[in-house]
Design a protein around this motif. Structure first.
Motif, PDB file in Angstrom:
ATOM      1  N   PRO A 171       1.027  -1.223   0.031  1.00  0.00           N
ATOM      2  CA  PRO A 171      -0.010   0.035   0.035  1.00  0.00           C
ATOM      3  C   PRO A 171       0.895   1.111  -0.095  1.00  0.00           C
ATOM      4  CG  PRO A 171      -0.058  -1.161   2.193  1.00  0.00           C
ATOM      5  CD  PRO A 171       0.711  -2.141   1.220  1.00  0.00           C
ATOM      6  N   LEU A 172       2.191   1.028   0.236  1.00  0.00           N
ATOM      7  CA  LEU A 172       3.148   2.181   0.407  1.00  0.00           C
ATOM      8  C   LEU A 172       2.623   3.228   1.330  1.00  0.00           C
ATOM      9  CD1 LEU A 172       4.031   2.667  -3.410  1.00  0.00           C
ATOM     10  CD2 LEU A 172       5.304   1.442  -1.746  1.00  0.00           C
ATOM     11  N   ALA A 173       2.703   3.054   2.727  1.00  0.00           N
ATOM     12  CA  ALA A 173       2.213   3.797   3.672  1.00  0.00           C
ATOM     13  C   ALA A 173       3.477   4.737   3.689  1.00  0.00           C
ATOM     14  CB  ALA A 173       1.664   2.970   4.798  1.00  0.00           C
ATOM     15  N   ARG A 174       3.030   5.783   4.429  1.00  0.00           N
ATOM     16  CA  ARG A 174       4.260   6.857   4.706  1.00  0.00           C
ATOM     17  C   ARG A 174       5.152   6.350   5.992  1.00  0.00           C
ATOM     18  NH1 ARG A 174       3.439  12.162   3.258  1.00  0.00           N
ATOM     19  NH2 ARG A 174       1.544  12.737   2.347  1.00  0.00           N
ATOM     20  N   GLU A 175       4.946   5.683   6.799  1.00  0.00           N
ATOM     21  CA  GLU A 175       5.809   4.936   7.661  1.00  0.00           C
ATOM     22  C   GLU A 175       6.630   3.874   7.288  1.00  0.00           C
ATOM     23  OE1 GLU A 175       3.541   3.066  10.991  1.00  0.00           O
ATOM     24  OE2 GLU A 175       3.370   1.109   9.664  1.00  0.00           O
ATOM     25  N   GLU A 176       6.374   3.435   5.890  1.00  0.00           N
ATOM     26  CA  GLU A 176       7.195   2.183   5.372  1.00  0.00           C
ATOM     27  C   GLU A 176       8.601   3.114   4.767  1.00  0.00           C
ATOM     28  OE1 GLU A 176       4.904  -1.443   4.250  1.00  0.00           O
ATOM     29  OE2 GLU A 176       3.986   0.487   3.205  1.00  0.00           O
ATOM     30  N   ILE A 177       8.507   4.375   4.556  1.00  0.00           N
ATOM     31  CA  ILE A 177       9.510   5.193   3.889  1.00  0.00           C
ATOM     32  C   ILE A 177      10.333   6.086   4.570  1.00  0.00           C
ATOM     33  CG2 ILE A 177       9.860   6.669   1.547  1.00  0.00           C
ATOM     34  CD1 ILE A 177       6.960   5.528   0.591  1.00  0.00           C
ATOM     35  N   ASP A 178      11.401   5.442   4.841  1.00  0.00           N
ATOM     36  CA  ASP A 178      12.471   6.484   5.481  1.00  0.00           C
ATOM     37  C   ASP A 178      13.091   7.443   4.920  1.00  0.00           C
ATOM     38  OD1 ASP A 178      14.519   5.029   5.003  1.00  0.00           O
ATOM     39  OD2 ASP A 178      13.902   3.600   6.561  1.00  0.00           O
ATOM     40  N   ALA A 179      14.100   8.177   5.570  1.00  0.00           N
ATOM     41  CA  ALA A 179      15.022   8.939   4.932  1.00  0.00           C
ATOM     42  C   ALA A 179      16.195   8.327   3.902  1.00  0.00           C
ATOM     43  CB  ALA A 179      15.718  10.016   5.769  1.00  0.00           C
ATOM     44  N   ALA A 180      16.433   6.993   4.140  1.00  0.00           N
ATOM     45  CA  ALA A 180      17.142   6.221   3.049  1.00  0.00           C
ATOM     46  C   ALA A 180      16.595   5.729   1.945  1.00  0.00           C
ATOM     47  CB  ALA A 180      18.177   5.343   4.202  1.00  0.00           C
ATOM     48  N   THR A 181      15.174   5.551   2.000  1.00  0.00           N
ATOM     49  CA  THR A 181      14.606   4.759   0.885  1.00  0.00           C
ATOM     50  C   THR A 181      14.708   5.077  -0.628  1.00  0.00           C
ATOM     51  OG1 THR A 181      12.680   4.220   2.510  1.00  0.00           O
ATOM     52  CG2 THR A 181      12.355   3.801   0.193  1.00  0.00           C
ATOM     53  N   LEU A 182      14.827   6.396  -0.833  1.00  0.00           N
ATOM     54  CA  LEU A 182      14.814   6.662  -1.993  1.00  0.00           C
ATOM     55  C   LEU A 182      16.362   6.800  -2.477  1.00  0.00           C
ATOM     56  CD1 LEU A 182      12.269   9.900  -2.427  1.00  0.00           C
ATOM     57  CD2 LEU A 182      12.162   7.369  -2.956  1.00  0.00           C
ATOM     58  N   ALA A 183      17.225   6.722  -1.528  1.00  0.00           N
ATOM     59  CA  ALA A 183      18.634   6.763  -1.763  1.00  0.00           C
ATOM     60  C   ALA A 183      18.921   5.170  -2.404  1.00  0.00           C
ATOM     61  CB  ALA A 183      19.537   7.411  -0.663  1.00  0.00           C
ATOM     62  N   ILE A 184      18.462   4.563  -1.581  1.00  0.00           N
ATOM     63  CA  ILE A 184      18.647   2.784  -1.766  1.00  0.00           C
ATOM     64  C   ILE A 184      18.119   2.630  -3.294  1.00  0.00           C
ATOM     65  CG2 ILE A 184      18.313   0.725  -0.984  1.00  0.00           C
ATOM     66  CD1 ILE A 184      18.304   1.565   1.833  1.00  0.00           C
ATOM     67  N   ARG A 185      16.831   3.098  -3.457  1.00  0.00           N
ATOM     68  CA  ARG A 185      16.115   3.068  -4.529  1.00  0.00           C
ATOM     69  C   ARG A 185      16.961   3.494  -6.039  1.00  0.00           C
ATOM     70  NH1 ARG A 185      15.225   2.377  -8.887  1.00  0.00           N
ATOM     71  NH2 ARG A 185      13.098   2.131  -9.860  1.00  0.00           N
ATOM     72  N   ALA A 186      17.693   4.500  -5.566  1.00  0.00           N
ATOM     73  CA  ALA A 186      18.269   5.166  -6.928  1.00  0.00           C
ATOM     74  C   ALA A 186      19.739   4.142  -7.256  1.00  0.00           C
ATOM     75  CB  ALA A 186      19.080   6.433  -6.469  1.00  0.00           C
ATOM     76  N   ARG A 187      19.790   3.147  -6.326  1.00  0.00           N
ATOM     77  CA  ARG A 187      20.966   2.340  -6.783  1.00  0.00           C
ATOM     78  C   ARG A 187      20.660   1.091  -7.517  1.00  0.00           C
ATOM     79  NH1 ARG A 187      23.723   0.462  -1.350  1.00  0.00           N
ATOM     80  NH2 ARG A 187      25.001  -0.874  -2.971  1.00  0.00           N
ATOM     81  N   TRP A 188      19.168   0.940  -7.749  1.00  0.00           N
ATOM     82  CA  TRP A 188      18.671  -0.229  -8.621  1.00  0.00           C
ATOM     83  C   TRP A 188      18.640   0.590  -9.976  1.00  0.00           C
ATOM     84  CZ3 TRP A 188      16.815  -5.112  -7.642  1.00  0.00           C
ATOM     85  CH2 TRP A 188      16.216  -5.542  -8.526  1.00  0.00           C
TER      86      TRP A 188
END
Length: 406
Positions: A171-188
């Motif tokens: 469901p991509l709730a706000r609590e599941e996304i922290d400060a590092a999530t998008l940085a880790i996603r950018a490595r994919w």
């Protein structure tokens, strides 16, 4: 099987043809013919060569040919590698408290999974799982942990697929996304597919708070000012824990808070304890060093002041923040906020509102799929086997030659 140097196979085939040709040149004793005089008869046995339609020494020829072919195949660098699929998938299945039901997760994940794909279930941690093993936990989700696990498992797909598609079932709730999530996603290095499923209820029902302690306990006054209700069923124990307490907590989504009222001080005094965004400043004396579990409150030097660990369907929190019986510290707003943090559901207060469109777009990404580099060829094992075959054939050929086998 593929060959890194197939030219050696052609050379081996040519060498085998040469072996067969040599065996067609049969060496035989000449026909005896009477001579008018014996002075022309040589003193040693004579032989002559002739072309025959049937090879001589068929067993020797077969062993020599097989040995030549095995050596040529070994030099051709064989690689045991199957045909890779065009696309493999890594499916991240959300099983945290943000999900409405495990059935929703299984149904959505099954639409993308095929044989050889990887399914990663995640809540506060991530692990490889199967569709039948997906069960929803009462823990907060961490998409960062899931993405790290996906990158780790992707490396195992090399040689089995040309590219990998990342699928996020959540469901991509706000609590599941922290400060590092998008940085880790950018490595994919590739786009991802987002399969959003229904979220759990955003506002939990209030439950009662049980308190076990002395009548004049200062924390009892703090609880009275805050109100005797919480988003989860909570039991606060200010004396020693019993086995009945842990059984009570494990029987359901219940929070057991062990907050001893009396303990001998140990270590240096502290001036503040931090729980989330709340800071409680007072003259504290640390009573015990806590280890293990998820840290939910810290002293100003970073050491744990309160921890949480799961017990069955519930959890237990160990709190070591002494509340002075004298003075009005227990009646202040900071004490009430700290107590509120300890009364939150297991995993903390849910923040189940959906993530913003910009965050979802960043998670989806764009461009091509994640291309997999070809797996490094390993020719050692098949080469050793072929050399072993060649040596065995040569040994048998020598034995056959010495025994005079035709």
């Amino acid at each position: 099987m593929t060959w890194l140097a197939p030219g050696w196979l052609m050379l081996g085939a040519a060498a085998v043809m040469a072996v067969v040709a040599l065996h067609l040149l049969a060496r035989r004793r000449p026909r005896e013919v009477p001579l008018p005089t014996a002075r022309f008869v040589p003193e040693y046995a004579t032989e002559s060569s002739a072309i025959t339609a049937r090879p001589s020494d068929i067993m020797l020829m077969a062993l020599r040919s097989l040995a030549v072919l095995a050596i040529a195949a070994a030099l051709a660098a064989p690689v045991l590698r199957g045909n890779p699929r065009p696309i493999a998938r890594v499916v991240l299945a959300d099983v945290s408290r943000a999900v409405r039901s495990a059935g929703d997760v299984r149904y959505s994940a099954s639409a993308y999974l095929a044989s050889g794909d990887v399914l990663i279930a995640f809540d506060s941690s991530a692990r490889v799982d199967s569709l039948g093993g997906l069960t929803v936990a009462r823990l907060s989700g961490s998409l960062s942990a899931a993405l790290v696990a996906a990158m780790r498992e992707t490396d195992k797909l090399r040689g089995r697929a040309d590219s990998v598609e990342l699928v996020i079932v959540s469901p991509l709730a706000r609590e599941e996304i922290d400060a590092a999530t998008l940085a880790i996603r950018a490595r994919w290095p590739g786009r991802a597919r987002i399969a959003r499923i229904a979220s759990a209820a955003v506002v939990p029902a209030l439950a009662a708070v049980e308190f076990r302690g002395a009548p004049d306990d200062p924390l009892r006054a703090t609880l009275a000012l805050r109100g005797r209700s919480a988003p989860a069923l909570v039991r606060i124990v200010r004396d020693a824990l019993t086995s009945a307490d842990t059984v009570w907590s494990s029987a359901g989504p219940r929070v057991l808070v062990h907050w001893p009222a009396a303990a001998s001080a140990a270590g240096d005094a502290h001036g503040a304890v931090v729980a989330g965004d709340d800071v409680f400043v007072a003259d504290f004396a640390r009573v015990e060093r806590l280890t293990g579990g998820r840290v939910i409150a810290r002293w100003e030097d970073g050491s744990a002041a309160a921890t949480e660990r799961a017990i069955g369907a519930g959890c237990m929190r160990r709190v070591r923040v002494p509340i002075a019986a004298r003075g009005d510290v227990a009646l202040g707003e900071s004490a009430r906020r700290l107590l509120g943090a300890m009364l939150a559901p297991c995993g903390g207060t849910p923040e189940l509102s959906p993530a913003s469109d910009s965050v979802v777009g960043a998670l989806r990404g764009n461009g091509a799929l994640f291309p997999l580099a070809p797996q490094e060829a390993d020719t050692r094992l098949p080469t050793l086997w072929l050399i072993a075959v060649a040596l065995v054939c040569l040994a048998l050929e020598m034995l056959a030659r010495r025994s005079g086998m035709p």
